[in-house]
Structure formats: structure tokens, C-alpha cells
Design a protein around this motif. Structure first.
Motif, PDB file in Angstrom:
ATOM      1  N   PRO A 242       0.807  -1.235   0.000  1.00 30.80           N
ATOM      2  CA  PRO A 242       0.000   0.000   0.000  1.00 30.80           C
ATOM      3  C   PRO A 242       0.837   1.280   0.000  1.00 30.80           C
ATOM      4  O   PRO A 242       0.339   2.339  -0.399  1.00 30.80           O
ATOM      5  CB  PRO A 242      -0.811  -0.111   1.303  1.00 30.80           C
ATOM      6  CG  PRO A 242      -0.835  -1.568   1.619  1.00 30.80           C
ATOM      7  CD  PRO A 242       0.500  -2.071   1.166  1.00 30.80           C
ATOM      8  N   LEU A 243       2.083   1.180   0.453  1.00 30.71           N
ATOM      9  CA  LEU A 243       2.933   2.380   0.519  1.00 30.71           C
ATOM     10  C   LEU A 243       3.736   2.628  -0.758  1.00 30.71           C
ATOM     11  O   LEU A 243       4.366   3.682  -0.905  1.00 30.71           O
ATOM     12  CB  LEU A 243       3.892   2.275   1.704  1.00 30.71           C
ATOM     13  CG  LEU A 243       3.250   2.315   3.100  1.00 30.71           C
ATOM     14  CD1 LEU A 243       4.322   2.223   4.173  1.00 30.71           C
ATOM     15  CD2 LEU A 243       2.427   3.586   3.271  1.00 30.71           C
ATOM     16  N   ILE A 244       3.736   1.659  -1.671  1.00 30.90           N
ATOM     17  CA  ILE A 244       4.488   1.840  -2.917  1.00 30.90           C
ATOM     18  C   ILE A 244       3.954   3.018  -3.737  1.00 30.90           C
ATOM     19  O   ILE A 244       4.736   3.842  -4.229  1.00 30.90           O
ATOM     20  CB  ILE A 244       4.499   0.535  -3.740  1.00 30.90           C
ATOM     21  CG1 ILE A 244       5.372  -0.511  -3.015  1.00 30.90           C
ATOM     22  CG2 ILE A 244       5.031   0.784  -5.146  1.00 30.90           C
ATOM     23  CD1 ILE A 244       5.461  -1.849  -3.715  1.00 30.90           C
ATOM     24  N   PRO A 245       2.619   3.165  -3.890  1.00 33.76           N
ATOM     25  CA  PRO A 245       2.127   4.360  -4.590  1.00 33.76           C
ATOM     26  C   PRO A 245       2.528   5.656  -3.878  1.00 33.76           C
ATOM     27  O   PRO A 245       2.802   6.668  -4.541  1.00 33.76           O
ATOM     28  CB  PRO A 245       0.602   4.179  -4.583  1.00 33.76           C
ATOM     29  CG  PRO A 245       0.400   2.706  -4.432  1.00 33.76           C
ATOM     30  CD  PRO A 245       1.523   2.236  -3.565  1.00 33.76           C
ATOM     31  N   VAL A 246       2.567   5.615  -2.556  1.00 31.27           N
ATOM     32  CA  VAL A 246       2.988   6.795  -1.802  1.00 31.27           C
ATOM     33  C   VAL A 246       4.442   7.119  -2.101  1.00 31.27           C
ATOM     34  O   VAL A 246       4.820   8.285  -2.268  1.00 31.27           O
ATOM     35  CB  VAL A 246       2.793   6.563  -0.283  1.00 31.27           C
ATOM     36  CG1 VAL A 246       3.302   7.769   0.510  1.00 31.27           C
ATOM     37  CG2 VAL A 246       1.336   6.286   0.025  1.00 31.27           C
ATOM     38  N   PHE A 247       5.270   6.078  -2.197  1.00 31.89           N
ATOM     39  CA  PHE A 247       6.681   6.267  -2.518  1.00 31.89           C
ATOM     40  C   PHE A 247       6.843   6.902  -3.903  1.00 31.89           C
ATOM     41  O   PHE A 247       7.611   7.865  -4.080  1.00 31.89           O
ATOM     42  CB  PHE A 247       7.429   4.939  -2.457  1.00 31.89           C
ATOM     43  CG  PHE A 247       8.834   5.009  -2.960  1.00 31.89           C
ATOM     44  CD1 PHE A 247       9.847   5.549  -2.180  1.00 31.89           C
ATOM     45  CD2 PHE A 247       9.157   4.551  -4.239  1.00 31.89           C
ATOM     46  CE1 PHE A 247      11.155   5.640  -2.645  1.00 31.89           C
ATOM     47  CE2 PHE A 247      10.461   4.634  -4.717  1.00 31.89           C
ATOM     48  CZ  PHE A 247      11.457   5.181  -3.907  1.00 31.89           C
ATOM     49  N   PHE A 248       6.108   6.381  -4.879  1.00 25.92           N
ATOM     50  CA  PHE A 248       6.198   6.938  -6.234  1.00 25.92           C
ATOM     51  C   PHE A 248       5.703   8.387  -6.266  1.00 25.92           C
ATOM     52  O   PHE A 248       6.288   9.237  -6.970  1.00 25.92           O
ATOM     53  CB  PHE A 248       5.396   6.083  -7.214  1.00 25.92           C
ATOM     54  CG  PHE A 248       6.081   4.812  -7.623  1.00 25.92           C
ATOM     55  CD1 PHE A 248       7.395   4.821  -8.051  1.00 25.92           C
ATOM     56  CD2 PHE A 248       5.414   3.590  -7.581  1.00 25.92           C
ATOM     57  CE1 PHE A 248       8.042   3.646  -8.443  1.00 25.92           C
ATOM     58  CE2 PHE A 248       6.047   2.414  -7.960  1.00 25.92           C
ATOM     59  CZ  PHE A 248       7.367   2.439  -8.387  1.00 25.92           C
ATOM     60  N   ALA A 249       4.641   8.677  -5.528  1.00 22.51           N
ATOM     61  CA  ALA A 249       4.122  10.047  -5.483  1.00 22.51           C
ATOM     62  C   ALA A 249       5.149  10.983  -4.851  1.00 22.51           C
ATOM     63  O   ALA A 249       5.357  12.109  -5.330  1.00 22.51           O
ATOM     64  CB  ALA A 249       2.811  10.089  -4.698  1.00 22.51           C
ATOM     65  N   ALA A 250       5.817  10.508  -3.793  1.00 22.05           N
ATOM     66  CA  ALA A 250       6.849  11.328  -3.140  1.00 22.05           C
ATOM     67  C   ALA A 250       8.000  11.607  -4.098  1.00 22.05           C
ATOM     68  O   ALA A 250       8.540  12.718  -4.126  1.00 22.05           O
ATOM     69  CB  ALA A 250       7.354  10.612  -1.884  1.00 22.05           C
ATOM     70  N   CYS A 251       8.359  10.610  -4.889  1.00 21.41           N
ATOM     71  CA  CYS A 251       9.427  10.793  -5.881  1.00 21.41           C
ATOM     72  C   CYS A 251       9.025  11.840  -6.921  1.00 21.41           C
ATOM     73  O   CYS A 251       9.851  12.672  -7.335  1.00 21.41           O
ATOM     74  CB  CYS A 251       9.745   9.473  -6.572  1.00 21.41           C
ATOM     75  SG  CYS A 251      10.588   8.280  -5.505  1.00 21.41           S
ATOM     76  N   PHE A 252       7.761  11.799  -7.343  1.00 18.87           N
ATOM     77  CA  PHE A 252       7.288  12.786  -8.312  1.00 18.87           C
ATOM     78  C   PHE A 252       7.391  14.203  -7.745  1.00 18.87           C
ATOM     79  O   PHE A 252       7.903  15.112  -8.400  1.00 18.87           O
ATOM     80  CB  PHE A 252       5.843  12.494  -8.717  1.00 18.87           C
ATOM     81  CG  PHE A 252       5.155  13.681  -9.327  1.00 18.87           C
ATOM     82  CD1 PHE A 252       5.520  14.150 -10.582  1.00 18.87           C
ATOM     83  CD2 PHE A 252       4.158  14.357  -8.632  1.00 18.87           C
ATOM     84  CE1 PHE A 252       4.908  15.266 -11.147  1.00 18.87           C
ATOM     85  CE2 PHE A 252       3.541  15.476  -9.190  1.00 18.87           C
ATOM     86  CZ  PHE A 252       3.911  15.926 -10.444  1.00 18.87           C
ATOM     87  N   PHE A 253       6.902  14.389  -6.526  1.00 20.86           N
ATOM     88  CA  PHE A 253       6.920  15.730  -5.934  1.00 20.86           C
ATOM     89  C   PHE A 253       8.347  16.211  -5.677  1.00 20.86           C
ATOM     90  O   PHE A 253       8.636  17.404  -5.798  1.00 20.86           O
ATOM     91  CB  PHE A 253       6.103  15.755  -4.649  1.00 20.86           C
ATOM     92  CG  PHE A 253       4.622  15.788  -4.885  1.00 20.86           C
ATOM     93  CD1 PHE A 253       4.021  16.897  -5.454  1.00 20.86           C
ATOM     94  CD2 PHE A 253       3.832  14.689  -4.572  1.00 20.86           C
ATOM     95  CE1 PHE A 253       2.651  16.934  -5.697  1.00 20.86           C
ATOM     96  CE2 PHE A 253       2.467  14.708  -4.807  1.00 20.86           C
ATOM     97  CZ  PHE A 253       1.873  15.829  -5.369  1.00 20.86           C
TER      98      PHE A 253
END
Length: 286
Positions: A242-253
């Protein structure tokens, strides 16, 4: 005999001429003021011959450097006794193209090739088009992704080296190639930002392109995972799903943040300097 009365003209021609002259004078003054205001608007950045020459020489030097890095990289891989071990994932789905480091290395090479090619083109409308595309490329992928790769790699390296660059790789891969992959990419674009002026696109266009590039890589990473059952990077297997999308979003920002850092450097290194000298020129003229 009565002398006929001379009718007074409905309007005095001489007075009209004076009025027209005054109006014309006022109009001219207004036009002069308008022209003055237009002239006071900062003109497009005009770089000196020395600045253009330094930029071209830098582009050529970095282009040669990336040619060396790619040849060095290919030689190491060709001579590697265990490519599957030391070049992890090179023979699985996606090959080395599933790694952002490898993609970024080729994108940086493409950017500096394009920049140098644009430098040596003769002045024409075609060159202006290439220059706009070069500026767009630097602003939206060369600088933000080049700096992101360096900061993200060394940040993760410090937290958990085994999850990003296992220690056994040192048995074959020299330390210099690691720095060529993950360190010099940021240094090259930082020096580029200082030496070469770039016209940044609008905020909307920039944010949209950074989003598109980031999303494209995330989609590619997910495709690799669905085809091979493995993430490109080992540490992604440790992160809860569940945290993988959060990780990718953090990388984008974070990548988007690096875009703004690049724009800030460009403004204070070039635009602010340009405005300062324009103002100084106007004060001297007055």
C-alpha cells in the motif's frame, strides 16, 4: 451705404492649427512615453560572445565525457564474467532499461548532444526552434531528473545500501563507474545551469511534462513487475504494497521540487542579473 458685416468663421483656422499641433505634440509625447515603456521592458536575454563560446565548449566537453562513460560502461559489461550478477537484471524483462539510472544516463547524453548540435547551427528560424526545444528539455527532464537520480541514490545508499547498490558489486565494478552513473549527472546539469542561460517554459507546461515523464516511468516499472514478478529495485520489495504508490508520489513531488530549484538558479543567475544591468544602463542614459 451700409458696409456688409463680415461673418466670423465658425472656427478659427489658426486656432485649429494650433490645437492640432498641440494634440499632435501630446500624441507624439504619449507615443514617446509608450515607446519608452516598451523599451524599459526587459528585452530577451542577450549573451556575449564569450558566454556563448563557453557554453558551446562546455556542451562539447560533457558530450565527450558521456561518450566515454557509455563506452566504459559497455566495456565493463562485455568483459564481466557474471553479467547477471554484477549487472543485476540485465538479462531479465526490460534489461537495464528498467533502471532510472540507465535511462537518465542516455537522456543526459541526448540532451548534451542536442545542445551542442544547436550551438553549431547557423543562425536561422530552425535554430530558434531547436533552441526552444533544448531549453524545454533542460528545464523539464535534464535538470530535475539528473539531480533527482543523484540525491535519491545517495540518500537511499546511506539508509540501506543493500537495497539500492549491494556491496558485492564492488567485487567487479570500480567506484568511478558508480560515480559516473550517480554523481556526475547532477554536477553536469548544475554547472550547465550556471554557465548557460535557458528560457524556462510556463509553470503549467513544466509541471505537466514532469508529471508525464514521471508517470511514464511508474507505468513502465509496474509493467516490468507484472511481467517478471520483480521490482527493478530491491528496496521496493521491502516497502509494504500500500505504501508503494505513496513512494512513487513522493518521488514525483521531489522531482517537481528539483524543477523549481533549477528555475530558481536560472532566474537568479541570469534573469535577475539581466534586469540589474538593464536598470543600470537606463540610469546611465538618464
Amino acid at each position: 451705404m451700409t458696409t456688409p458685416m463680415r461673418r466670423r468663421p465658425l472656427h478659427d483656422d489658426s486656432h485649429s492649427d494650433d490645437s492640432e499641433g498641440e494634440v499632435a505634440a501630446e500624441t507624439t509625447e504619449q507615443q514617446d512615453d509608450t515607446v519608452g515603456e516598451v523599451e524599459r521592458v526587459p528585452r530577451p536575454m542577450r549573451r556575449s560572445l564569450a558566454e556563448l563560446t563557453v557554453g558551446s565548449m562546455y556542451h562539447f566537453a560533457v558530450l565527450c565525457f558521456y561518450v566515454y562513460v557509455h563506452v566504459y560502461d559497455a566495456t565493463l559489461m562485455k568483459k564481466c564474467p557474471q553479467p547477471d550478477r554484477f549487472f543485476v537484471g540485465s538479462n531479465s524483462y526490460g534489461g537495464r532499461w528498467k533502471y532510472l539510472t540507465f535511462i537518465n544516463l542516455w537522456l543526459q547524453f541526448a540532451y548534451f548532444f542536442l545542445a551542442f548540435f544547436t550551438d553549431i547551427m547557423p543562425q536561422s528560424s530552425v535554430k530558434l526552434t531547436f533552441q526552444k526545444f533544448t531549453d524545454l528539455a533542460f528545464a523539464t527532464f535534464a535538470f530535475p531528473f539528473g539531480t533527482f537520480v543523484t540525491i535519491a541514490f545517495w540518500g537511499l545508499y546511506g539508509i540501506d545500501r543493500e537495497g539500492i547498490y549491494p556491496a558485492f558489486l564492488d567485487e567487479y565494478l570500480p567506484q568511478d563507474i558508480n560515480h559516473y552513473w550517480h554523481t556526475t549527472v547532477a554536477l553536469c546539469v548544475l554547472i550547465e545551469a550556471i554557465l548557460v542561460f535557458h528560457r524556462y517554459p510556463s509553470t503549467f507546461t513544466s509541471n505537466a511534462l514532469v508529471f508525464v515523464y514521471s508517470t511514464a516511468y511508474v507505468v513502465w516499472s509496474v509493467l516490468v513487475y507484472t511481467k517478471s514478478g520483480k521490482w527493478a529495485y530491491l528496496f521496493l520489495h521491502v516497502i509494504p504494497v500500500p505504501l508503494i504508490p505513496v513512494f512513487f508520489a513522493a518521488c514525483f513531488f521531489f522531482t517537481l521540487f528539483m524543477f523549481y530549484v533549477g528555475r530558481w538558479i536560472n532566474y537568479y543567475r541570469w534573469t535577475e542579473r539581466h534586469l540589474y544591468y538593464r536598470k543600470k544602463e537606463e540610469e546611465d542614459e538618464e
